[in-house]
Design a protein around this motif. Structure first.
Motif, PDB file in Angstrom:
ATOM      1  N   PRO A 116       0.819  -0.956  -0.062  1.00 31.49           N
ATOM      2  CA  PRO A 116       0.068   0.109   0.012  1.00 31.49           C
ATOM      3  C   PRO A 116       0.940   1.129  -0.027  1.00 31.49           C
ATOM      4  CG  PRO A 116      -0.847  -1.416   1.759  1.00 31.49           C
ATOM      5  CD  PRO A 116       0.460  -2.042   1.108  1.00 31.49           C
ATOM      6  N   GLU A 122      -6.543  -1.176   1.969  1.00 28.81           N
ATOM      7  CA  GLU A 122      -5.686  -2.086   1.977  1.00 28.81           C
ATOM      8  C   GLU A 122      -4.766  -2.423   3.193  1.00 28.81           C
ATOM      9  OE1 GLU A 122      -2.678  -4.209  -1.652  1.00 28.81           O
ATOM     10  OE2 GLU A 122      -3.053  -1.995  -1.460  1.00 28.81           O
ATOM     11  N   ALA A 125      -6.744  -3.880   5.951  1.00 31.20           N
ATOM     12  CA  ALA A 125      -6.905  -5.187   5.795  1.00 31.20           C
ATOM     13  C   ALA A 125      -5.804  -6.022   5.943  1.00 31.20           C
ATOM     14  CB  ALA A 125      -7.388  -5.284   4.274  1.00 31.20           C
ATOM     15  N   LEU A 126      -4.483  -5.751   5.709  1.00 31.75           N
ATOM     16  CA  LEU A 126      -3.566  -6.280   5.998  1.00 31.75           C
ATOM     17  C   LEU A 126      -3.336  -6.225   7.815  1.00 31.75           C
ATOM     18  CD1 LEU A 126      -0.779  -4.919   3.838  1.00 31.75           C
ATOM     19  CD2 LEU A 126      -1.393  -7.237   3.867  1.00 31.75           C
ATOM     20  N   LYS A 148       4.039  -6.651  -2.480  1.00 32.65           N
ATOM     21  CA  LYS A 148       2.838  -7.372  -2.836  1.00 32.65           C
ATOM     22  C   LYS A 148       3.055  -7.988  -4.071  1.00 32.65           C
ATOM     23  CE  LYS A 148      -1.571  -5.616  -4.429  1.00 32.65           C
ATOM     24  NZ  LYS A 148      -2.338  -4.390  -4.400  1.00 32.65           N
ATOM     25  N   SER A 150       0.772  -9.709  -6.994  1.00 31.06           N
ATOM     26  CA  SER A 150      -0.638 -10.175  -7.521  1.00 31.06           C
ATOM     27  C   SER A 150      -0.726 -11.559  -7.779  1.00 31.06           C
ATOM     28  CB  SER A 150      -0.454  -9.353  -9.012  1.00 31.06           C
ATOM     29  OG  SER A 150      -1.839 -10.027  -9.737  1.00 31.06           O
ATOM     30  N   LEU A 182      -4.796 -11.692   0.958  1.00 30.01           N
ATOM     31  CA  LEU A 182      -5.818 -11.087   0.928  1.00 30.01           C
ATOM     32  C   LEU A 182      -6.709 -11.208  -0.306  1.00 30.01           C
ATOM     33  CD1 LEU A 182      -4.705  -7.526   2.140  1.00 30.01           C
ATOM     34  CD2 LEU A 182      -5.461  -9.461   3.470  1.00 30.01           C
ATOM     35  N   GLU A 184      -9.511 -10.222  -1.107  1.00 35.37           N
ATOM     36  CA  GLU A 184     -10.333  -8.979  -1.702  1.00 35.37           C
ATOM     37  C   GLU A 184      -9.541  -8.226  -2.713  1.00 35.37           C
ATOM     38  OE1 GLU A 184      -9.522  -7.841   2.781  1.00 35.37           O
ATOM     39  OE2 GLU A 184      -9.727  -9.660   1.706  1.00 35.37           O
ATOM     40  N   TYR A 185      -8.064  -8.488  -2.489  1.00 31.14           N
ATOM     41  CA  TYR A 185      -7.336  -7.984  -3.403  1.00 31.14           C
ATOM     42  C   TYR A 185      -6.454  -8.874  -4.410  1.00 31.14           C
ATOM     43  CZ  TYR A 185      -7.640  -3.592  -0.558  1.00 31.14           C
ATOM     44  OH  TYR A 185      -8.396  -2.498  -0.331  1.00 31.14           O
ATOM     45  N   TYR A 189       1.371 -11.020   0.193  1.00 24.90           N
ATOM     46  CA  TYR A 189       2.146  -9.903   0.830  1.00 24.90           C
ATOM     47  C   TYR A 189       3.320 -10.431   1.755  1.00 24.90           C
ATOM     48  CZ  TYR A 189      -1.894  -7.026  -0.306  1.00 24.90           C
ATOM     49  OH  TYR A 189      -2.839  -6.610  -1.179  1.00 24.90           O
TER      50      TYR A 189
END
Length: 243
Positions: A116, A122, A125-126, A148, A150, A182, A184-185, A189
């Motif tokens: 982030p 974000e 959320a972490l 991060k 993806s 996560l 949602e993302y 991480y």
């Protein structure tokens, strides 16, 4: 590459100079020294030790050099020194690509982006994720960087180099201090602050059909050649030691 070739040429030239420095030099025997008679018979003869034949389809020395250049743990780019993401395939053992340890694979992956950019959803959320190991309220209080990855990028890399995606893994890691996920993302991480990519140095290699088998440092790496002429990672295991 050019620098290495120049260094190797100089070393070879030095070795040749040392080797041939003694050529043509004849040892003379002092006049007061008795020369022993030549022996015409030997009581015991030793049979010559047969040379170990090279493995069929063995790699040449030049090919091994190229393999090790491809697997070098770091490479230089215009703006700095980067870890070689290929070396993530050397961070843990696996009998097949589906058995990869994703935590270790991503630990020093080298293709991640920053986490982030600022305090926000974000980062919140972490902090709420299971396994979050830090006691901080704001991003600028982090003692180490956030990396991060993806999931789409990881999948694309695995598919290109091993023919699988994270959906094919036998074990999908639960979120922990070593690797958070996560949903949602749709991203992974981790928080490494050093650089310690896996290392494999090839010493020998040979081809068996479509397979390329490489050994070195007590380990065996197997690659498979595709119809397109590319190689996919198939296994990375310790060599069995004879007892």
């Amino acid at each position: 590459m050019r620098r290495r070739r120049r260094c190797c040429t100089w070393t070879l030239a030095l070795l040749l100079a040392l080797l041939f420095a003694g050529c043509g030099r004849v040892e003379t025997v002092p006049e007061d020294r008795e020369v022993p008679p030549l022996e015409t018979e030997q009581e015991e003869t030793e049979e010559p030790v047969p040379e170990t034949p090279a493995a069929p389809n063995a790699l040449t020395a030049e090919e091994i050099i190229r393999v090790n250049e491809a697997f070098a743990p770091f490479f230089e780019r215009g703006d700095g020194l980067y870890t070689n993401p290929t070396c993530s395939f050397f961070t843990a053992y696996y009998k097949r690509p589906e058995d990869l340890d994703l935590v270790e694979f991503l630990r020093y992956f080298g293709l991640g982006s920053g986490g982030p950019a600022e305090d926000g959803p974000e980062f919140e959320a972490l902090k709420a994720a299971e396994g979050w190991p830090f006691h901080v309220d704001h991003l600028d209080q982090m003692p180490v960087p956030i990396h991060k990855y993806s999931r789409a990028d990881v999948d694309a890399y695995l598919e290109e180099h091993a023919g699988i995606t994270t959906a094919d893994l036998t074990t999908f890691p639960a979120s922990s201090a070593d690797l958070l996920y996560l949903p949602e993302y749709d991203a992974f991480y981790n928080f490494t602050s050093d650089a310690g990519p896996g290392v494999f140095i090839c010493e020998n290699g040979w081809r068996e059909g479509d397979l390329l088998i490489l050994t070195g440092g007590g380990e065996e790496l197997t690659l498979e050649e595709t119809e397109a002429g590319r190689y996919l990672f198939r296994s990375f295991l310790p060599l069995e030691r004879e007892t």
